[in-house]
Enzyme design. Structure first.
Site, short mmCIF file in Angstrom:
data_model
loop_
_atom_site.label_atom_id
_atom_site.label_comp_id
_atom_site.label_asym_id
_atom_site.label_seq_id
_atom_site.Cartn_x
_atom_site.Cartn_y
_atom_site.Cartn_z
CD GLU A 127 -8.52 13.57 17.12
OE1 GLU A 127 -9.18 12.58 16.80
OE2 GLU A 127 -7.60 14.03 16.42
CD GLU A 148 -2.36 16.63 15.79
OE1 GLU A 148 -2.99 16.33 14.75
OE2 GLU A 148 -2.53 16.03 16.86
O1 G3I Z 1 1.77 0.87 10.19
C1 G3I Z 1 1.00 0.46 9.07
C2 G3I Z 1 1.87 -0.32 8.14
O2 G3I Z 1 2.30 -1.49 8.77
C3 G3I Z 1 1.07 -0.62 6.88
O3 G3I Z 1 1.89 -1.22 5.95
C4 G3I Z 1 0.50 0.66 6.27
C5 G3I Z 1 -0.37 0.39 5.06
O4 G3I Z 1 -1.29 1.44 4.88
O5 G3I Z 1 -0.29 1.29 7.21
C6 G3I Z 1 0.46 1.66 8.36
O6 G3I Z 1 -0.34 2.34 9.25
C7 G3I Z 1 -0.68 3.65 8.90
C8 G3I Z 1 -0.16 4.58 9.97
O7 G3I Z 1 -0.63 5.88 9.74
C9 G3I Z 1 1.36 4.61 10.01
O8 G3I Z 1 1.86 5.09 8.80
C10 G3I Z 1 -2.20 3.74 8.84
O9 G3I Z 1 -2.67 2.97 7.76
C11 G3I Z 1 -2.62 5.17 8.68
O10 G3I Z 1 -4.01 5.25 8.74
C12 G3I Z 1 -2.01 5.98 9.82
O11 G3I Z 1 -2.51 7.28 9.69
C13 G3I Z 1 -2.15 8.21 10.72
C14 G3I Z 1 -3.42 8.62 11.47
O12 G3I Z 1 -3.14 9.68 12.37
C15 G3I Z 1 -3.94 7.48 12.31
O13 G3I Z 1 -3.06 7.10 13.30
C16 G3I Z 1 -1.53 9.39 10.04
O14 G3I Z 1 -0.26 9.00 9.52
C17 G3I Z 1 -1.34 10.53 11.04
O15 G3I Z 1 -0.91 11.69 10.37
C18 G3I Z 1 -2.66 10.84 11.72
O16 G3I Z 1 -2.41 11.82 12.71
C19 G3I Z 1 -3.55 12.39 13.35
C20 G3I Z 1 -3.19 12.69 14.78
O17 G3I Z 1 -2.69 11.55 15.42
C21 G3I Z 1 -4.37 13.27 15.54
N1 G3I Z 1 -4.88 14.45 14.87
C22 G3I Z 1 -5.21 14.25 13.47
C23 G3I Z 1 -4.01 13.72 12.69
C24 G3I Z 1 -4.29 13.59 11.24
O18 G3I Z 1 -5.27 12.64 11.02
#
Ligand code: G3I
Length: 460
Positions: free
Chosen positions: A180, A296
């Protein structure tokens, strides 16, 4: 049978009947808990990969039914990607004592190790997502990077990619090197500027460098640029991406393909025009010698905007594109179960974008993909042995090329690497290309049966 026995009062006959049934039922039960031998991947043609993102809340977690989750992965998919475990936000979640002198021990690799072991034990391809992403950096990175010089930014990035790609060498077969990097502005697209790497005076040089670092650390890994809103030409981001990767190819940057995220809204983003656009984009990238994988995929249902039946049809059509296009070798879903999907927390009033429901039961979308894969196996393909050697070969004695193919070829089109058409050859029987200047070209081979393949050739 059971009723007949009851009516006759001959309950004794039920016992052998039940035992016989048990013999038939037991293997099915065994298959369902250990991995269905008829899962999606068993219907794939060779060279194609179907996959899912792995969410580590469920994967390898006995308290969250991890075994059921893993059994589905093993049964259905032959490629996986970590949803979050390979991101810098996880790998460098703890601030290193000296971020400009990174050591392997600074990297949190426990989840990486688990996925490597799981994929090796189950003969599943592993893709890495991602080295560089503007979004969700580790909590400490933005403020730290603000203090760095441009040289230090490059140094940090090189150390990080070299350590991680080197650690995963031979185990992770493909990487999203940069994720991105293009701004969302549909009218005047540009590189993103509000990022931890904005210190780079040339975004393109920074992107190129990431690919060079990854290639140096693992020359055999396939390297991708990955993004969303590049799938259709309506988004100007697509033009920008095409110009960017064409330029990278021309300059010999080690890029192997483009990943289309394909986070679509069922019933809204999907109609025949979109499918056609996807096909056209894949062809354009094929002309550049690049793969174009679906990385994805999900099809969220928002409010009453669609139904599981409509969604299933959309999955089926996208699966057909994946099967039809030779440069689309992988189709990965962003998770497989609605129990674990990013969708509801990112889009209000939207959910149910995947192919298994919350209870791990297959939805119509699952059956639709399976049917499409199955029907592709039923299609009679040209003789495989001959097809494996089909293609264009140099003929040194006449400074031309010749075509080897078991199927009848309708037309060959020769493009330069800028995608400009150079010539069209009909009814190719003998050599062709005598008049081409030295250099690289892309040839598009169109068969009478509708198949199309692309090949890069060098005229010496
Ligand atoms: O790891 C922490 C954990 O310690 C904590 O307790 C918890 C509380 O909310 O949060 C956890 O982190 C989360 C993480 O995912 C792991 O589960 C974040 O809050 C959450 O924002 C994060 O979201 C991910 C996001 O990318 C950001 O990395 C989504 O699961 C994931 O599906 C999303 O994936 C992205 C791709 O990488 C790029 N393309 C878009 C796609 C969807 O947004």
């Amino acid at each position: 049978m059971l009723l007949a026995c009851k009516d006759q009062g001959e309950f004794i006959y039920i016992i052998p009947y039940l035992m016989k049934k048990l013999v038939l039922i037991l293997p099915l039960f065994f298959i369902s808990i250990t991995g269905d031998a008829q899962g999606l991947k068993s219907f794939l043609p060779s060279g194609k990969y179907i996959g899912t993102a792995i969410n580590d809340t469920y994967f390898d977690n006995p308290s969250a039914n991890g075994a059921d989750y893993e059994n589905i992965v093993k049964a259905d998919f032959n490629v996986v990607v970590a949803e979050n475990a390979f991101k810098m936000s996880t790998i460098l979640a703890t601030k290193p004592s000296d971020p400009l002198n990174l050591k392997l021990s600074d990297l949190n690799l426990s989840k990486v190790d688990k996925l490597i072991t799981f994929t090796q034990n189950n003969n599943i391809r592993l893709r890495g997502h991602n080295f560089v992403w503007y979004s969700y950096p580790p909590y400490w990175l933005n403020s730290e990077a603000a203090k760095w010089s441009e040289v230090q930014l490059y140094s940090f990035t090189k150390q990080y990619i070299t350590l991680l790609a080197g650690y995963c060498k031979g185990k992770v077969k493909e990487w999203d090197v940069v994720n991105e990097a293009i701004d969302d502005d549909a009218t005047t697209p540009a590189y993103r500027s509000i990022t931890w790497y904005s210190k780079a005076s040339s975004a393109q040089t920074f992107i190129d460098s990431c690919f060079y670092y990854a290639h140096a650390a693992d020359p055999d890994a396939e390297l991708f640029y990955n993004d969303y809103s590049i799938e259709i030409s309506y988004f100007k981001k697509q033009d920008f991406m095409l110009a960017m990767v064409q330029d990278m190819v021309n300059r010999g940057v080690p890029i192997n393909g483009v990943g289309l995220q394909c986070h679509f809204e069922s019933g809204a983003n999907t109609n025949d025009w979109v499918y056609n656009e996807l096909r056209i984009l894949m062809d354009k990238l094929a002309v550049m010698g690049l793969k174009c994988n679906i990385t994805e995929l999900d099809l969220r249902i928002c409010g009453s905007g669609s139904s599981s039946v409509e969604q299933a049809d959309e999955y089926k059509k996208i699966t057909k594109i994946f099967l039809d296009k030779s440069n689309c070798t992988s189709m990965l879903l962003w998770g497989f179960t609605d129990k674990s999907s990013w969708i509801p927390s990112f889009f209000s009033n939207c959910d149910d974008g995947l192919i298994y429901d919350d209870a791990y039961q297959p939805k119509p979308a699952y059956t639709a993909i399976k049917d499409e894969l199955e029907s592709s196996n039923a299609v009679e393909l040209p003789d495989n042995a001959a097809e494996a050697n089909a293609g264009v070969y140099p003929n040194p004695s006449s400074q031309s090329f010749f075509l080897r193919s078991s199927a009848d070829v309708k037309q060959i089109t020769i493009f330069n690497l800028q995608g400009k058409e150079i010539s069209v050859v009909e009814n190719v029987k003998e050599g062709f290309g005598e008049n081409l200047a030295e250099g690289f070209y892309m040839v598009k081979i169109q068969y009478f049966n509708g198949d199309i393949s692309f090949q890069k050739i060098e005229k010496m």
